[in-house]
Design a protein around this motif. Structure first.
Motif, PDB file in Angstrom:
ATOM      1  N   SER A  14      -4.539  -0.417   6.490  1.00  0.00           N
ATOM      2  CA  SER A  14      -4.860   0.914   5.975  1.00  0.00           C
ATOM      3  C   SER A  14      -3.893   1.267   4.855  1.00  0.00           C
ATOM      4  CB  SER A  14      -4.790   1.953   7.093  1.00  0.00           C
ATOM      5  OG  SER A  14      -3.535   1.923   7.746  1.00  0.00           O
ATOM      6  N   ARG A  15      -4.411   1.842   3.797  1.00  0.00           N
ATOM      7  CA  ARG A  15      -3.569   2.211   2.665  1.00  0.00           C
ATOM      8  C   ARG A  15      -2.582   3.307   3.050  1.00  0.00           C
ATOM      9  NH1 ARG A  15      -5.049   3.114  -3.016  1.00  0.00           N
ATOM     10  NH2 ARG A  15      -3.017   2.114  -3.240  1.00  0.00           N
ATOM     11  N   LEU A  16      -2.967   4.158   3.975  1.00  0.00           N
ATOM     12  CA  LEU A  16      -2.039   5.150   4.526  1.00  0.00           C
ATOM     13  C   LEU A  16      -1.492   4.594   5.826  1.00  0.00           C
ATOM     14  CD1 LEU A  16      -0.792   8.025   4.372  1.00  0.00           C
ATOM     15  CD2 LEU A  16      -2.735   8.794   5.759  1.00  0.00           C
ATOM     16  N   PHE A 184       9.023   5.689  -3.298  1.00  0.00           N
ATOM     17  CA  PHE A 184       8.027   5.953  -4.337  1.00  0.00           C
ATOM     18  C   PHE A 184       7.378   7.298  -4.073  1.00  0.00           C
ATOM     19  CE2 PHE A 184       3.627   5.730  -5.938  1.00  0.00           C
ATOM     20  CZ  PHE A 184       3.887   5.531  -7.283  1.00  0.00           C
ATOM     21  N   HIS A 185       7.508   8.216  -5.021  1.00  0.00           N
ATOM     22  CA  HIS A 185       6.866   9.518  -4.879  1.00  0.00           C
ATOM     23  C   HIS A 185       6.773  10.187  -6.239  1.00  0.00           C
ATOM     24  CE1 HIS A 185      10.925  11.252  -5.045  1.00  0.00           C
ATOM     25  NE2 HIS A 185      11.276  10.479  -4.030  1.00  0.00           N
ATOM     26  N   ILE A 186       6.213  11.371  -6.285  1.00  0.00           N
ATOM     27  CA  ILE A 186       5.991  12.072  -7.554  1.00  0.00           C
ATOM     28  C   ILE A 186       7.266  12.178  -8.382  1.00  0.00           C
ATOM     29  CG2 ILE A 186       5.597  14.396  -8.500  1.00  0.00           C
ATOM     30  CD1 ILE A 186       3.269  14.698  -6.561  1.00  0.00           C
ATOM     31  N   PHE A 187       8.376  12.522  -7.749  1.00  0.00           N
ATOM     32  CA  PHE A 187       9.613  12.688  -8.488  1.00  0.00           C
ATOM     33  C   PHE A 187      10.239  11.349  -8.885  1.00  0.00           C
ATOM     34  CE2 PHE A 187      10.357  16.996  -6.228  1.00  0.00           C
ATOM     35  CZ  PHE A 187       9.633  17.658  -7.208  1.00  0.00           C
ATOM     36  N   GLU A 266      -0.869  17.259  -0.373  1.00  0.00           N
ATOM     37  CA  GLU A 266      -2.055  16.451  -0.692  1.00  0.00           C
ATOM     38  C   GLU A 266      -1.891  15.781  -2.049  1.00  0.00           C
ATOM     39  OE1 GLU A 266      -6.421  17.211  -2.375  1.00  0.00           O
ATOM     40  OE2 GLU A 266      -6.046  18.308  -0.503  1.00  0.00           O
ATOM     41  N   LEU A 267      -1.398  16.519  -3.021  1.00  0.00           N
ATOM     42  CA  LEU A 267      -1.164  15.959  -4.349  1.00  0.00           C
ATOM     43  C   LEU A 267      -0.235  14.746  -4.273  1.00  0.00           C
ATOM     44  CD1 LEU A 267      -1.692  16.679  -7.460  1.00  0.00           C
ATOM     45  CD2 LEU A 267       0.620  17.656  -7.379  1.00  0.00           C
ATOM     46  N   ALA A 268       0.842  14.869  -3.489  1.00  0.00           N
ATOM     47  CA  ALA A 268       1.830  13.793  -3.374  1.00  0.00           C
ATOM     48  C   ALA A 268       1.238  12.562  -2.706  1.00  0.00           C
ATOM     49  CB  ALA A 268       3.049  14.289  -2.603  1.00  0.00           C
ATOM     50  N   ILE A 269       0.431  12.762  -1.665  1.00  0.00           N
ATOM     51  CA  ILE A 269      -0.167  11.628  -0.958  1.00  0.00           C
ATOM     52  C   ILE A 269      -1.176  10.912  -1.856  1.00  0.00           C
ATOM     53  CG2 ILE A 269      -1.724  11.013   0.938  1.00  0.00           C
ATOM     54  CD1 ILE A 269      -0.252  13.189   2.595  1.00  0.00           C
ATOM     55  N   ARG A 270      -2.006  11.667  -2.540  1.00  0.00           N
ATOM     56  CA  ARG A 270      -2.994  11.045  -3.423  1.00  0.00           C
ATOM     57  C   ARG A 270      -2.314  10.345  -4.598  1.00  0.00           C
ATOM     58  NH1 ARG A 270      -7.147  15.723  -4.560  1.00  0.00           N
ATOM     59  NH2 ARG A 270      -8.246  14.084  -5.736  1.00  0.00           N
ATOM     60  N   PHE A 271      -1.221  10.916  -5.096  1.00  0.00           N
ATOM     61  CA  PHE A 271      -0.452  10.274  -6.157  1.00  0.00           C
ATOM     62  C   PHE A 271       0.084   8.926  -5.675  1.00  0.00           C
ATOM     63  CE2 PHE A 271       3.480   9.285  -8.371  1.00  0.00           C
ATOM     64  CZ  PHE A 271       3.140   9.462  -9.703  1.00  0.00           C
ATOM     65  N   ALA A 272       0.628   8.908  -4.456  1.00  0.00           N
ATOM     66  CA  ALA A 272       1.221   7.679  -3.923  1.00  0.00           C
ATOM     67  C   ALA A 272       0.192   6.582  -3.708  1.00  0.00           C
ATOM     68  CB  ALA A 272       1.953   7.980  -2.625  1.00  0.00           C
ATOM     69  N   LEU A 273      -1.049   6.965  -3.459  1.00  0.00           N
ATOM     70  CA  LEU A 273      -2.100   5.990  -3.175  1.00  0.00           C
ATOM     71  C   LEU A 273      -2.903   5.593  -4.414  1.00  0.00           C
ATOM     72  CD1 LEU A 273      -3.466   7.564   0.130  1.00  0.00           C
ATOM     73  CD2 LEU A 273      -2.136   5.461  -0.076  1.00  0.00           C
ATOM     74  N   GLN A 274      -2.603   6.182  -5.550  1.00  0.00           N
ATOM     75  CA  GLN A 274      -3.444   6.015  -6.740  1.00  0.00           C
ATOM     76  C   GLN A 274      -3.427   4.598  -7.307  1.00  0.00           C
ATOM     77  OE1 GLN A 274      -4.885   8.915  -8.256  1.00  0.00           O
ATOM     78  NE2 GLN A 274      -5.700   8.040 -10.150  1.00  0.00           N
ATOM     79  N   HIS A 275      -2.237   4.040  -7.466  1.00  0.00           N
ATOM     80  CA  HIS A 275      -2.108   2.770  -8.185  1.00  0.00           C
ATOM     81  C   HIS A 275      -2.514   1.608  -7.285  1.00  0.00           C
ATOM     82  CE1 HIS A 275      -0.334  -0.526 -10.496  1.00  0.00           C
ATOM     83  NE2 HIS A 275      -0.233   0.323 -11.508  1.00  0.00           N
ATOM     84  N   PRO A 276      -3.344   0.681  -7.791  1.00  0.00           N
ATOM     85  CA  PRO A 276      -3.795  -0.439  -6.947  1.00  0.00           C
ATOM     86  C   PRO A 276      -2.676  -1.374  -6.519  1.00  0.00           C
ATOM     87  CG  PRO A 276      -4.445  -0.771  -9.243  1.00  0.00           C
ATOM     88  CD  PRO A 276      -3.947   0.641  -9.141  1.00  0.00           C
ATOM     89  N   GLY A 277      -1.533  -1.303  -7.193  1.00  0.00           N
ATOM     90  CA  GLY A 277      -0.409  -2.153  -6.813  1.00  0.00           C
ATOM     91  C   GLY A 277       0.354  -1.658  -5.602  1.00  0.00           C
ATOM     92  N   ILE A 278       0.078  -0.445  -5.150  1.00  0.00           N
ATOM     93  CA  ILE A 278       0.674   0.061  -3.913  1.00  0.00           C
ATOM     94  C   ILE A 278      -0.228  -0.392  -2.765  1.00  0.00           C
ATOM     95  CG2 ILE A 278       1.336   2.096  -2.589  1.00  0.00           C
ATOM     96  CD1 ILE A 278       3.120   1.605  -5.011  1.00  0.00           C
ATOM     97  N   THR A 279       0.245  -1.334  -1.977  1.00  0.00           N
ATOM     98  CA  THR A 279      -0.570  -1.884  -0.889  1.00  0.00           C
ATOM     99  C   THR A 279      -0.765  -0.849   0.207  1.00  0.00           C
ATOM    100  OG1 THR A 279       0.436  -4.029  -1.358  1.00  0.00           O
ATOM    101  CG2 THR A 279      -0.815  -3.825   0.692  1.00  0.00           C
ATOM    102  N   ALA A 280       0.324  -0.229   0.616  1.00  0.00           N
ATOM    103  CA  ALA A 280       0.264   0.800   1.663  1.00  0.00           C
ATOM    104  C   ALA A 280       1.352   1.818   1.404  1.00  0.00           C
ATOM    105  CB  ALA A 280       0.442   0.183   3.042  1.00  0.00           C
TER     106      ALA A 280
END
Length: 328
Positions: A14-16, A184-187, A266-280
């Motif tokens: 799961s990505r999350l 890895f996060h928005i900041f 929600e913004l932070a979680i969706r940001f963290a999951l956006q890039h395809p290089g982030i596996t989980a």
């Protein structure tokens, strides 16, 4: 729930993911039954990636209780070798690998994890701290490879001690590891600059942690917020005056909430999951309400590309809050 192939190990995860640090009391005290229920609830909702560690207090034991009750498909379980260095030694600045992981210690720590979790195989075993100077010494990797040959672990990874993403680049290119875990996060999106692309090129999975910046990106922090006994964040947000952090979060809210997300979290979680290089991307879900909120946020899908790029370029605020822990 969206799923990703976990690098060369091939497992769909799961990505999350469920970050199990909260099971050990780092974010407040909870009872075993409540914590076990949080794990089972997350598994029922489709989360199948769980990240724990020997260093996380009772986390492995409690996770083991949950796994014993779980009757569905086996989740992907990642843990971490406990560093033998006392206190914070070796986290803020390098120490010899012989001090952090003396010969035989990796096996001893892994065996304890297996017993605590009640499993025969751990899907991913990570070094809980890593420094590139250690690559000059072979024995620690040899010990991990032997554990892999014996079927006690499936994959080998490293967890970076803090925001210094560059220290993993050479090992990610070596072909010796299956994953890298990093802040890895928005900041702090700097892992996207070099680490994530290099891991993609070498089929190394990337586990993003602290995606809510230890809760700061939920908007919970106030000037008068008091942390309970044992909560490691007692000093985390006081690296600078809190008002600075609170103002940064307020600017995110004004710019993107509710137009693109219902909340900063929600913004932070969706940001963290956006890039395809982030596996989980892992988040603490030791409370069932947190799990529901995080899963709901992840289900909203990606942000508009231009919004993601705007956040990445113009809202980065890189600082190492862990320094208050290393060098108070």
């Amino acid at each position: 729930m969206q799923y990703n192939r976990f690098g060369r190990l091939g497992t769909q995860v799961s990505r999350l993911g469920f970050g199990a640090m909260g099971l050990g009391g780092s974010f407040g005290s909870y009872g075993d039954k409540e914590l076990v229920r949080s794990v089972l609830h997350s598994l029922e909702r489709g989360v199948n990636f769980i990240d724990t560690a020997r260093n996380y207090g009772e986390s492995e034991r409690i996770l083991g209780l949950a796994l014993k009750e779980w009757t569905g498909d086996k989740p992907f379980v990642a843990s971490k070798i406990q560093s033998k260095g006392p206190g914070n030694l070796g986290w803020g600045q390098p120490i010899p690998v012989e001090s952090a992981y003396p010969e035989g210690w990796l096996r001893e720590s892994a065996e304890i994890s297996l017993r605590m979790l009640g499993v025969e195989t751990i899907d991913l075993m990570q070094l809980h701290q890593y420094w590139p100077q250690w690559d000059r010494v072979d024995y620690w990797m040899d010990e991990l490879l032997r554990l892999k040959e014996e079927g006690k672990i499936r994959g080998i990874g490293i967890s970076l001690p803090d925001q210094r993403h560059d220290i993993a680049l050479s090992l990610a290119q070596s072909g010796k590891i299956d994953s890298v875990q990093t802040v890895f996060h928005i900041f702090d999106p700097l892992a996207l600059d070099c680490l994530v692309p290099i891991c993609q090129e070498n089929d190394v999975a990337v586990i993003a942690r602290c995606i809510l910046d230890e809760g700061g990106l939920t908007g919970f922090l106030r000037a008068d917020t008091v942390f309970g006994e044992g909560d490691f964040r007692q000093a985390y947000f006081d690296y600078l005056p809190r008002e600075i952090y609170i103002e940064r979060v307020r600017k995110l809210q004004e710019a993107f909430v509710p137009r693109y997300a219902d909340s900063v979290a929600e913004l932070a979680i969706r940001f963290a999951l956006q890039h395809p290089g982030i596996t989980a991307a892992i988040s603490s879900m030791h409370v069932t309400r947190y799990a529901d909120e995080n899963i709901a946020a992840a289900s909203r899908g990606p942000l508009p590309d231009d919004v993601f790029e705007e956040i990445r370029r113009h809202y980065r605020w890189v600082r190492n809050y862990y320094e208050t822990k290393y060098w108070a």
